[in-house]
Design a protein around this motif. Structure first.
Motif, mmCIF file in Angstrom:
data_model
loop_
_atom_site.group_PDB
_atom_site.id
_atom_site.type_symbol
_atom_site.label_atom_id
_atom_site.label_comp_id
_atom_site.label_asym_id
_atom_site.label_seq_id
_atom_site.Cartn_x
_atom_site.Cartn_y
_atom_site.Cartn_z
ATOM 1 N N PHE A 16 9.580 26.764 75.967
ATOM 2 C CA PHE A 16 8.320 27.096 76.018
ATOM 3 C C PHE A 16 7.580 26.093 74.807
ATOM 4 O O PHE A 16 6.608 25.750 74.809
ATOM 5 C CB PHE A 16 7.892 28.710 75.875
ATOM 6 C CG PHE A 16 6.519 28.837 75.574
ATOM 7 C CD1 PHE A 16 5.591 28.814 76.700
ATOM 8 C CD2 PHE A 16 6.071 29.357 74.484
ATOM 9 C CE1 PHE A 16 4.027 29.044 76.578
ATOM 10 C CE2 PHE A 16 4.650 29.477 74.276
ATOM 11 C CZ PHE A 16 3.594 29.362 75.308
ATOM 12 N N LEU A 17 8.406 26.502 73.512
ATOM 13 C CA LEU A 17 7.999 26.024 72.279
ATOM 14 C C LEU A 17 8.218 24.190 72.291
ATOM 15 O O LEU A 17 7.231 23.519 71.911
ATOM 16 C CB LEU A 17 8.591 26.447 71.403
ATOM 17 C CG LEU A 17 8.661 27.751 70.796
ATOM 18 C CD1 LEU A 17 9.619 28.245 69.709
ATOM 19 C CD2 LEU A 17 7.199 27.946 70.200
ATOM 20 N N ALA A 18 9.136 24.022 73.054
ATOM 21 C CA ALA A 18 9.518 22.495 73.228
ATOM 22 C C ALA A 18 8.233 21.796 74.130
ATOM 23 O O ALA A 18 7.800 20.616 73.863
ATOM 24 C CB ALA A 18 10.802 22.311 74.007
ATOM 25 N N PHE A 19 7.863 22.315 75.171
ATOM 26 C CA PHE A 19 6.684 22.041 75.907
ATOM 27 C C PHE A 19 5.501 22.181 75.136
ATOM 28 O O PHE A 19 4.690 21.034 75.080
ATOM 29 C CB PHE A 19 6.610 22.834 77.198
ATOM 30 C CG PHE A 19 7.681 22.463 78.382
ATOM 31 C CD1 PHE A 19 7.905 21.397 78.596
ATOM 32 C CD2 PHE A 19 8.412 23.522 78.903
ATOM 33 C CE1 PHE A 19 8.769 20.872 79.418
ATOM 34 C CE2 PHE A 19 9.281 23.302 80.040
ATOM 35 C CZ PHE A 19 9.461 21.983 80.164
ATOM 36 N N ARG A 20 5.297 23.009 74.294
ATOM 37 C CA ARG A 20 3.993 23.178 73.562
ATOM 38 C C ARG A 20 3.985 21.859 72.550
ATOM 39 O O ARG A 20 2.981 21.581 72.148
ATOM 40 C CB ARG A 20 3.925 24.412 72.881
ATOM 41 C CG ARG A 20 3.669 25.769 73.745
ATOM 42 C CD ARG A 20 3.299 27.021 72.957
ATOM 43 N NE ARG A 20 2.140 26.770 71.960
ATOM 44 C CZ ARG A 20 1.439 27.482 71.145
ATOM 45 N NH1 ARG A 20 2.201 28.726 71.014
ATOM 46 N NH2 ARG A 20 0.392 27.490 70.548
ATOM 47 N N LYS A 21 5.311 21.707 72.014
ATOM 48 C CA LYS A 21 5.106 20.493 71.175
ATOM 49 C C LYS A 21 4.929 19.181 72.006
ATOM 50 O O LYS A 21 4.290 18.254 71.470
ATOM 51 C CB LYS A 21 6.408 20.595 70.444
ATOM 52 C CG LYS A 21 6.724 21.361 69.456
ATOM 53 C CD LYS A 21 5.762 21.528 68.122
ATOM 54 C CE LYS A 21 6.096 22.619 67.274
ATOM 55 N NZ LYS A 21 5.138 22.407 66.098
ATOM 56 N N ALA A 22 5.492 18.939 73.015
ATOM 57 C CA ALA A 22 5.763 17.527 73.657
ATOM 58 C C ALA A 22 4.421 17.290 74.483
ATOM 59 O O ALA A 22 4.034 16.257 74.424
ATOM 60 C CB ALA A 22 6.821 17.535 74.670
ATOM 61 N N LEU A 23 3.784 18.360 75.178
ATOM 62 C CA LEU A 23 2.596 18.118 76.044
ATOM 63 C C LEU A 23 1.439 17.517 75.157
ATOM 64 O O LEU A 23 0.660 16.475 75.611
ATOM 65 C CB LEU A 23 2.135 19.277 76.736
ATOM 66 C CG LEU A 23 3.152 19.811 77.748
ATOM 67 C CD1 LEU A 23 2.855 21.214 78.454
ATOM 68 C CD2 LEU A 23 2.978 18.900 79.017
ATOM 69 N N PRO A 24 1.047 18.080 74.002
ATOM 70 C CA PRO A 24 -0.056 17.398 73.372
ATOM 71 C C PRO A 24 0.110 15.985 72.941
ATOM 72 O O PRO A 24 -0.916 15.014 72.843
ATOM 73 C CB PRO A 24 -0.301 18.185 71.956
ATOM 74 C CG PRO A 24 0.478 19.307 72.166
ATOM 75 C CD PRO A 24 1.596 19.218 73.475
ATOM 76 N N ALA A 25 1.315 15.392 72.768
ATOM 77 C CA ALA A 25 1.879 13.875 72.643
ATOM 78 C C ALA A 25 1.337 13.148 73.756
ATOM 79 O O ALA A 25 0.854 12.151 73.616
ATOM 80 C CB ALA A 25 3.026 14.007 72.013
ATOM 81 N N VAL A 26 1.391 13.730 74.909
ATOM 82 C CA VAL A 26 1.098 12.916 76.179
ATOM 83 C C VAL A 26 -0.320 13.272 76.744
ATOM 84 O O VAL A 26 -1.030 12.232 77.007
ATOM 85 C CB VAL A 26 2.139 13.493 77.198
ATOM 86 C CG1 VAL A 26 1.946 12.646 78.624
ATOM 87 C CG2 VAL A 26 3.579 13.421 76.819
ATOM 88 N N PHE A 27 -0.701 14.472 76.737
ATOM 89 C CA PHE A 27 -2.279 14.791 77.201
ATOM 90 C C PHE A 27 -3.035 14.985 75.846
ATOM 91 O O PHE A 27 -3.075 16.218 75.463
ATOM 92 C CB PHE A 27 -2.253 15.847 77.982
ATOM 93 C CG PHE A 27 -0.988 15.582 79.254
ATOM 94 C CD1 PHE A 27 -1.813 14.881 80.353
ATOM 95 C CD2 PHE A 27 -0.129 16.165 79.235
ATOM 96 C CE1 PHE A 27 -0.845 14.471 81.511
ATOM 97 C CE2 PHE A 27 0.879 15.859 80.503
ATOM 98 C CZ PHE A 27 0.180 15.164 81.500
#
Length: 278
Positions: A16-27
């Motif tokens: 969950f934390l990994a996705f929260r960090k990664a998604l803003p960089a893409v979207f």
């Protein structure tokens, strides 16, 4: 065993934390609410794939004798990943609820408080109750009250998660603005089909399998098994029926909306002369 339990506790919050960090960089245009929602749905899909895989393994291994055949995953998956996930998911759902209202500027959502938690519980009462029921009913039955029997049926219960990836994909497609594409329509059909088969039909199927094992008709099975088993199945099945009705209503509304949009786009529905429309 405790090290594996800890791995389940770490795995889902870590993803969950990994996705929260990664998604803003893409979207980059997504709000915090968007990121939390999609992160929650991605982790739910991963858990669902794990649970479904475990269910297939247990069911296929225990179909020789559905009462006495054993497989270690029937108990171990619940301890290692089922309990940690259900506990994590309540918190993740709360965060999704919180940030959805926080980005809208609600005054009560300027910080976490008992009021925001109470609002979440009231709004998502059935989902929270469902998670708590699984933690308080499925776990004790799996660990203490089965007398080392019925691994096959525990595997069947794992298969109820098969519909979750389709439900999650639908929400993610909407988040990406792809609700009008063919993939969303196909996925909607898969949601209804998988939900109906794996969360509703599955329960009478388990009664039928039990009856076939003992050579009794399916309508006699409720009188042949403990009352606690019937009540447990009912507690799990009842919200599934409710949610399936909601899914059908939503699907019907979308269908009517699309038919209405097509009618408005058709030249024959225009008030102008057909030659002018052409």
């Amino acid at each position: 065993m405790w090290r594996v339990l800890v791995s389940g506790v770490v795995l889902f919050p870590g993803l969950f934390l990994a996705f929260r960090k990664a998604l803003p960089a893409v979207f980059k245009r997504w709000t915090e609410a968007d990121v939390v929602l999609v992160s929650e749905r991605l982790v739910s899909s991963i858990h669902a794939i794990m649970a479904t895989s475990a269910g297939i393994i247990v069911v296929s291994s225990c179909r020789g004798n559905v009462i006495t055949d054993r497989h270690w995953l029937a108990t171990s998956f619940v301890i290692w990943y089922g309990v940690p996930y259900m506990s994590y998911d309540i918190f993740a759902m709360y965060l999704s609820h919180y940030y959805r209202l926080w980005v809208k500027g609600h005054e009560d959502y300027k910080g976490h408080s008992l009021r925001t938690v109470n609002s979440f519980v009231r709004k998502e009462f059935l989902l929270v109750l469902h998670h708590i029921a699984l933690l308080t009913i499925l776990l004790p039955i799996t660990l203490f009250f089965r007398k080392d029997q019925g691994d096959y049926f525990i595997g069947c219960l794992f298969l109820t998660e098969l519909s979750t990836p389709f439900v999650s994909l639908g929400k993610i497609l909407i988040q990406l603005g792809m609700q009008d594409c063919w993939l969303h329509k196909v996925n909607g059909g898969m949601v209804l089909l998988s939900f109906f088969l794996c969360r509703i039909v599955l329960f009478p199927y388990m009664y039928w399998v039990y009856g076939a094992h003992y050579g009794i008709p399916v309508y006699s099975v409720p009188f042949h098994i403990p009352l606690s088993a019937n009540l447990g199945n009912l507690c799990i099945l009842a919200p599934q029926v409710y949610w399936f009705v909601l899914l059908c209503r939503k699907g019907y509304r979308l269908y009517k909306r699309q038919c209405s949009a097509k009618g408005q786009d058709s030249p024959l529905s225009s008030t102008e002369p057909l030659s002018k429309a052409e």
